[in-house]
Design an enzyme around this catalytic site. Structure first.
Site, PDB file in Angstrom:
ATOM      1  N   CYS A 130       9.522   5.084   3.801  1.00 17.88           N
ATOM      2  CA  CYS A 130       8.814   3.913   4.094  1.00 17.88           C
ATOM      3  C   CYS A 130       9.626   2.417   4.043  1.00 17.88           C
ATOM      4  O   CYS A 130       9.847   1.628   4.734  1.00 17.88           O
ATOM      5  CB  CYS A 130       7.401   2.924   3.136  1.00 17.88           C
ATOM      6  SG  CYS A 130       7.590   3.892   1.418  1.00 17.88           S
ATOM      7  N   LYS A 132      -5.778  11.168  -6.756  1.00 13.24           N
ATOM      8  CA  LYS A 132      -6.046  11.885  -5.146  1.00 13.24           C
ATOM      9  C   LYS A 132      -4.589  12.038  -4.874  1.00 13.24           C
ATOM     10  O   LYS A 132      -4.520  10.778  -3.943  1.00 13.24           O
ATOM     11  CB  LYS A 132      -7.353  11.065  -4.727  1.00 13.24           C
ATOM     12  CG  LYS A 132      -7.739  12.137  -3.448  1.00 13.24           C
ATOM     13  CD  LYS A 132      -8.153  10.642  -2.652  1.00 13.24           C
ATOM     14  CE  LYS A 132      -6.865  10.915  -1.013  1.00 13.24           C
ATOM     15  NZ  LYS A 132      -6.142  11.943  -0.559  1.00 13.24           N
ATOM     16  N   GLU A 152       5.824   0.334  13.097  1.00 14.22           N
ATOM     17  CA  GLU A 152       6.032   1.427  12.098  1.00 14.22           C
ATOM     18  C   GLU A 152       5.854   2.778  12.853  1.00 14.22           C
ATOM     19  O   GLU A 152       5.281   4.023  12.862  1.00 14.22           O
ATOM     20  CB  GLU A 152       5.425   1.629  10.641  1.00 14.22           C
ATOM     21  CG  GLU A 152       6.865   2.613   9.629  1.00 14.22           C
ATOM     22  CD  GLU A 152       5.714   2.314   8.363  1.00 14.22           C
ATOM     23  OE1 GLU A 152       6.230   2.605   7.184  1.00 14.22           O
ATOM     24  OE2 GLU A 152       5.083   2.486   8.349  1.00 14.22           O
ATOM     25  N   GLU A 167       1.608  -0.272  -1.854  1.00  5.50           N
ATOM     26  CA  GLU A 167       3.004  -0.103  -1.456  1.00  5.50           C
ATOM     27  C   GLU A 167       2.134   0.991  -0.288  1.00  5.50           C
ATOM     28  O   GLU A 167       2.126   1.515   0.716  1.00  5.50           O
ATOM     29  CB  GLU A 167       3.384   0.989  -2.053  1.00  5.50           C
ATOM     30  CG  GLU A 167       5.029   0.484  -2.195  1.00  5.50           C
ATOM     31  CD  GLU A 167       5.357   1.548  -0.893  1.00  5.50           C
ATOM     32  OE1 GLU A 167       5.256   0.913   0.497  1.00  5.50           O
ATOM     33  OE2 GLU A 167       5.475   2.707  -0.836  1.00  5.50           O
TER      34      GLU A 167
END
Length: 477
Positions: free
Chosen positions: A284, A175, A382, A250
């Site tokens: 990331c 997906k 973040e 992750e």
């Protein structure tokens, strides 16, 4: 320019066939550089997931018994197809993500081609057995896998899941993100063209709360691998828990970059800033907390300011930084910049205003904050945009303490007078990845995080291990 309009974006790929969705809803894919619609992509449903899982489960019965040589041949054929359609892959990622095409080639496409061949070379590991006393240890594929990939490195993460799964003998349902699904369609066409058996690979695009949730909770899926935010990762793990399936994640990061007192400050600060600005900060592993010796702090701030002001924005061949991926992401980044200012950080370069001459497109200026303390929001959360924070430290013990004072532990960096001098600092950092003196990402090595940055590993032989069940066979002594 390639013609992406010929892709099967109105279909799902299930059991070796392009099929209609049971829902039929469409999602517009928007070019973040122009704000114009590229195309519509059909959205899958939970019923479509059921069909894809059924196909994968049936295919697994025979696919798991194929030889490593057969699976390696398929992977090499897929890599050949990626080479042949490289320009299409570049455009598919670039036009939907906004990364300039000349950067997309080496940042988003070359590595995945290499990684596909890497796993072709390691499929043979599945047929190796080890002796442990009077026992044999065998490797077997984990089974049917559900893959949920992100929008920021879409091909990279597709290959990081699909290639080792094929090498191990698993079957799968992928997906993609609704924002950047086009490269998955190119890959599905490549996979179809090489004759991978029906049901081994299935593509079901759709919304996370629908398709992603169905994959995570499905009782006939043995493993789910997710790349995305920590918040969403928690939901995936929660949905997966009742069926006790394997979960590989992750997730987010807020990574530190320690510049030691004996480092080449100009080289270190420049590299650290460019690490944050590449891919418009939507990485990331971005080293967004730059820790600098206090007695060289203002010098570092001036270098960072200069680097930020040199960055060329746009989508042409001379651009280093493109737009953010969406209007929503632009608003998120702008809100963090405003938050940094309101909490007392010193805005050295950039800011929340639209860059001059780029009013169209989801652009944000490369931004540098000084006088940041590690308790500020911009140092804790973040941002996922081109925003770097400079933090002074008095000695390396304090630098390491600041670096580790985070709920995340995905990435880190150290720049010292030489690589050997950096290693004692590296050993004290709580992160799964560390870049030393500008070292590059390596697809031969494991990638993954500590703490709330996830669990499990991708790439390297450890990436193959995620798709393996170990069987101990107790032989007569």
């Amino acid at each position: 320019m390639t013609d992406l309009s010929k892709l099967h974006t109105d279909k799902l790929y299930i059991n070796g066939q392009w099929q209609n969705s049971h829902g039929g809803d469409l999602h517009a894919v928007i070019c973040p550089a122009t704000e114009e619609k590229i195309c519509d992509v059909v959205q899958g449903t939970a019923e479509d997931v059921d069909l894809a899982v059924q196909a994968a489960r049936e295919a697994f019965k025979t696919w798991r018994t194929t030889t490593a040589a057969e699976r390696a041949a398929f992977l090499n054929a897929i890599a050949d197809g990626m080479e042949a359609r490289k320009e299409e892959l570049i455009e598919a990622v670039s036009v939907a993500l906004g990364c300039p095409a000349h950067i997309t080639e080496w940042l988003h496409v070359d590595g995945p081609i290499y990684a596909t061949r890497y796993y072709a070379k390691r499929a043979h590991l599945m047929e190796e057995t080890e002796k442990a006393g009077h026992s044999l240890i065998m490797r077997e594929p984990v089974g049917v896998c559900g893959f949920i990939t992100p929008w920021n490195y879409p091909l990279h993460q597709f290959v990081g899941k699909v290639a080792p799964a094929i090498a191990a003998g698993c079957t799968m349902i992928a997906k993609p993100s609704e924002m950047t699904p086009l490269q998955d369609y190119v890959m599905a066409e490549i996979i179809d063209s090489v004759g991978l058996p029906a049901g081994v690979f299935n593509l079901v695009p759709g919304a996370g709360p629908i398709v992603g949730a169905a994959l995570s909770a499905h009782p006939d899926i043995d493993m789910v691998s997710f790349t995305g935010s920590t918040r969403a990762g928690v939901e995936v793990a929660r949905a997966a828990a009742p069926t006790v399936k394997r979960v590989c994640q992750e997730l987010g990061g807020k990574s530190p970059f320690i510049i030691t007192p004996d480092a080449d400050l100009e080289a270190a600060v420049r590299w650290g800033c460019e690490d944050v600005f590449i891919n418009t900060g939507q990485t990331c592993t971005a080293l967004t907390r730059m820790l600098v010796p206090a007695d060289r702090y203002e010098e570092a701030v001036e270098i960072a300011k200069r680097v930020a002001e040199e960055v060329k924005l746009g989508k042409g061949g001379d651009a280093f930084m493109g737009p953010l991926s969406s209007a929503r992401q632009r608003e998120i980044v702008r809100s963090y910049i405003d938050k940094g200012v309101s909490e007392g950080a010193r805005l050295v370069a950039g800011g929340a205003e639209a860059p001059e001459g780029l009013e169209q497109g989801f652009y944000v200026k490369p931004t540098v904050f000084a006088d940041v303390t590690n308790d500020m929001t911009i140092a804790r959360e973040e941002i996922f945009g081109p925003v770097t924070c400079l933090i002074p430290y008095k000695d390396l013990d304090e630098a390491i303490a600041i670096a580790n004072d985070s709920e995340y532990g995905l990435s880190s960096g150290v720049w010292a007078k030489d690589a050997e001098s950096a290693l004692p600092v590296v050993r004290r950092l709580e992160a799964g990845l560390c870049f030393v003196n500008g070292g590059e990402f390596n697809y031969d090595a494991p990638f993954g995080g500590f703490k709330r940055s996830g669990n499990g590993r991708e790439f390297g032989e450890a990436g193959l291990d995620e798709f393996i069940e170990l069987k101990s066979v107790q032989m007569p002594a």
